[in-house]
Structure formats: C-alpha cells, structure tokens
Design a protein around this motif. Sequence first.
Motif, PDB file in Angstrom:
ATOM      1  N   SER A 175       0.829  -1.202   0.000  1.00 13.37           N
ATOM      2  CA  SER A 175       0.000   0.000   0.000  1.00 13.37           C
ATOM      3  C   SER A 175       0.866   1.255   0.000  1.00 13.37           C
ATOM      4  CB  SER A 175      -0.965  -0.001   1.188  1.00 13.37           C
ATOM      5  OG  SER A 175      -0.252  -0.083   2.395  1.00 13.37           O
ATOM      6  N   VAL A 176       2.079   1.162   0.536  1.00 11.78           N
ATOM      7  CA  VAL A 176       3.002   2.304   0.523  1.00 11.78           C
ATOM      8  C   VAL A 176       3.396   2.623  -0.919  1.00 11.78           C
ATOM      9  CG1 VAL A 176       5.290   3.106   1.245  1.00 11.78           C
ATOM     10  CG2 VAL A 176       3.839   1.857   2.844  1.00 11.78           C
ATOM     11  N   GLU A 177       3.706   1.588  -1.724  1.00  8.49           N
ATOM     12  CA  GLU A 177       4.068   1.803  -3.120  1.00  8.49           C
ATOM     13  C   GLU A 177       2.897   2.385  -3.908  1.00  8.49           C
ATOM     14  OE1 GLU A 177       7.233  -1.531  -4.461  1.00  8.49           O
ATOM     15  OE2 GLU A 177       5.344  -2.332  -3.672  1.00  8.49           O
ATOM     16  N   LYS A 212       0.432   4.222  -2.749  1.00  8.19           N
ATOM     17  CA  LYS A 212      -0.108   5.445  -2.150  1.00  8.19           C
ATOM     18  C   LYS A 212      -0.044   6.664  -3.074  1.00  8.19           C
ATOM     19  CE  LYS A 212       0.052   7.936   2.216  1.00  8.19           C
ATOM     20  NZ  LYS A 212       0.678   7.984   3.533  1.00  8.19           N
ATOM     21  N   THR A 213       1.030   6.817  -3.817  1.00  9.39           N
ATOM     22  CA  THR A 213       1.201   8.008  -4.651  1.00  9.39           C
ATOM     23  C   THR A 213       0.744   7.799  -6.094  1.00  9.39           C
ATOM     24  OG1 THR A 213       3.462   7.392  -5.236  1.00  9.39           O
ATOM     25  CG2 THR A 213       3.161   8.789  -3.271  1.00  9.39           C
ATOM     26  N   LEU A 214       0.248   6.609  -6.397  1.00  9.66           N
ATOM     27  CA  LEU A 214      -0.150   6.315  -7.771  1.00  9.66           C
ATOM     28  C   LEU A 214      -1.639   6.495  -7.963  1.00  9.66           C
ATOM     29  CD1 LEU A 214       1.997   3.116  -8.320  1.00  9.66           C
ATOM     30  CD2 LEU A 214       2.517   5.450  -9.055  1.00  9.66           C
ATOM     31  N   GLN A 215      -2.001   6.862  -9.191  1.00 10.87           N
ATOM     32  CA  GLN A 215      -3.414   6.999  -9.524  1.00 10.87           C
ATOM     33  C   GLN A 215      -3.623   6.641 -10.985  1.00 10.87           C
ATOM     34  OE1 GLN A 215      -4.570  11.005  -8.732  1.00 10.87           O
ATOM     35  NE2 GLN A 215      -3.104  11.903 -10.128  1.00 10.87           N
ATOM     36  N   ASP A 273      -1.364   7.439 -14.436  1.00 11.55           N
ATOM     37  CA  ASP A 273       0.084   7.538 -14.243  1.00 11.55           C
ATOM     38  C   ASP A 273       0.804   6.510 -15.107  1.00 11.55           C
ATOM     39  OD1 ASP A 273      -0.169   9.537 -12.363  1.00 11.55           O
ATOM     40  OD2 ASP A 273       0.146   8.231 -10.629  1.00 11.55           O
ATOM     41  N   LYS A 323      -6.815  -0.606  -3.403  1.00 10.36           N
ATOM     42  CA  LYS A 323      -6.280  -0.869  -2.065  1.00 10.36           C
ATOM     43  C   LYS A 323      -7.052  -2.043  -1.485  1.00 10.36           C
ATOM     44  CE  LYS A 323      -4.549   3.735  -1.227  1.00 10.36           C
ATOM     45  NZ  LYS A 323      -4.694   4.313  -2.531  1.00 10.36           N
ATOM     46  N   ARG A 351       7.289   5.553 -10.112  1.00 13.36           N
ATOM     47  CA  ARG A 351       6.468   6.439 -10.924  1.00 13.36           C
ATOM     48  C   ARG A 351       7.363   7.244 -11.839  1.00 13.36           C
ATOM     49  NH1 ARG A 351       2.523  10.883  -8.302  1.00 13.36           N
ATOM     50  NH2 ARG A 351       2.323  12.128 -10.155  1.00 13.36           N
TER      51      ARG A 351
END
Length: 181
Positions: A112-114, A116-119, A122, A147, A180
């Motif tokens: 989930s950390v990896e 977290k910044t993706l959407q 991307d 998630k 990313r």
Amino acid sequence: MSKIIKIALITAAVSAAFMLVFMQNIQKTEKVVIVEKDIPAGTVISEDAVKVVDVPASAVKPNYARSLSNVVGKVVKEGRVRGDFIPVEILTSKDSQPLGPDHAVMTVSVTSVEAKTLQSGDTVSFIVFDQTGSKVLDGFKVISVVKEDSDKASLILNADLNSAAELVPYLKLNSFKVVRR
C-alpha cells in the motif's frame, strides 16, 4: 458425591463440549463488494448498484474488490449480475482508452506504501532484479489502483505484450520495485 453434584458436573461437561464444537464452526468473514443490481459491460458503476457485505473468508479470492471506493465510478469490462463479486481486473477508469491488439491488462500486487502516490493515468516503470543485476522496464500505464487492505494493493496496468511478458518472471519471483515516471 451427591447425585445433584454429579448431574451438575455432567451438564457442565456436555455444555462445554457443545460450546467447543460451536466455536470451531464459526467462520471468519471478510468484507467484499457485491453487485446489487445488474451492471452491463461498459457501464460506470454507481453507488446504488453495489454494496459491501460480509461473506465467509473461504469464499473470498484475493482479487475481489473490498470497498465501494474500489469500484464506484469505475467501468466494468465484463457485465455482472446481482449477487456477483467484482474482480478488480475487470474494472477500468472512465477515461481509459481501449486496448490495442498488441497490449494487455495485467494486475500487479504491491504494498500500500508503493501504491499510495499512484493513480489512474500515471505511467510507471519497474526496476527488476536478478542474479546478473538490475534493469528498468518502462511504459506501464496505470488503469486503476485498488487498495486491498492496510498493507496490500493491486495495480491494474495497461502494457504492451512484450513489456508484460518480460515483467512476468520478475513478478513471480517478487524481485521488482515499482517507480512512478
């Protein structure tokens, strides 16, 4: 020992045995999203078309959507009927473009950390590792980020067939890092 005490002890033992059997038969449950009303392929999922329910954990596959935020506003690539579970790989964003004949959709499990910044939208690359060193595989487009729980997430990716085929062995070995671009 008096007859009443013997009966009380036997009753207590039988009750304890029944309680033990009852507790062993209680199944763990997990929350999953199910379809509340039929959703044809290509349809954007609305909040009233799905709901979250508890089902026995033994019936839940890892790729099933777990929360409404995973599905509401997404498009289903395959139709679903009332009562169906929703596998995350059949979901795509409203603005995603159809796949060409030389592209594939793939699901990659990440932390989930990896994720977290993706959407959606991307572009990501994978740094892959083996005994000879490392290299970068480019050009993976994020269709959706799902998630699954507090530790795990899945990336639904659009990739050309060659890049997807090159990445698969590293996924099986879990020897990759997503970045990313």
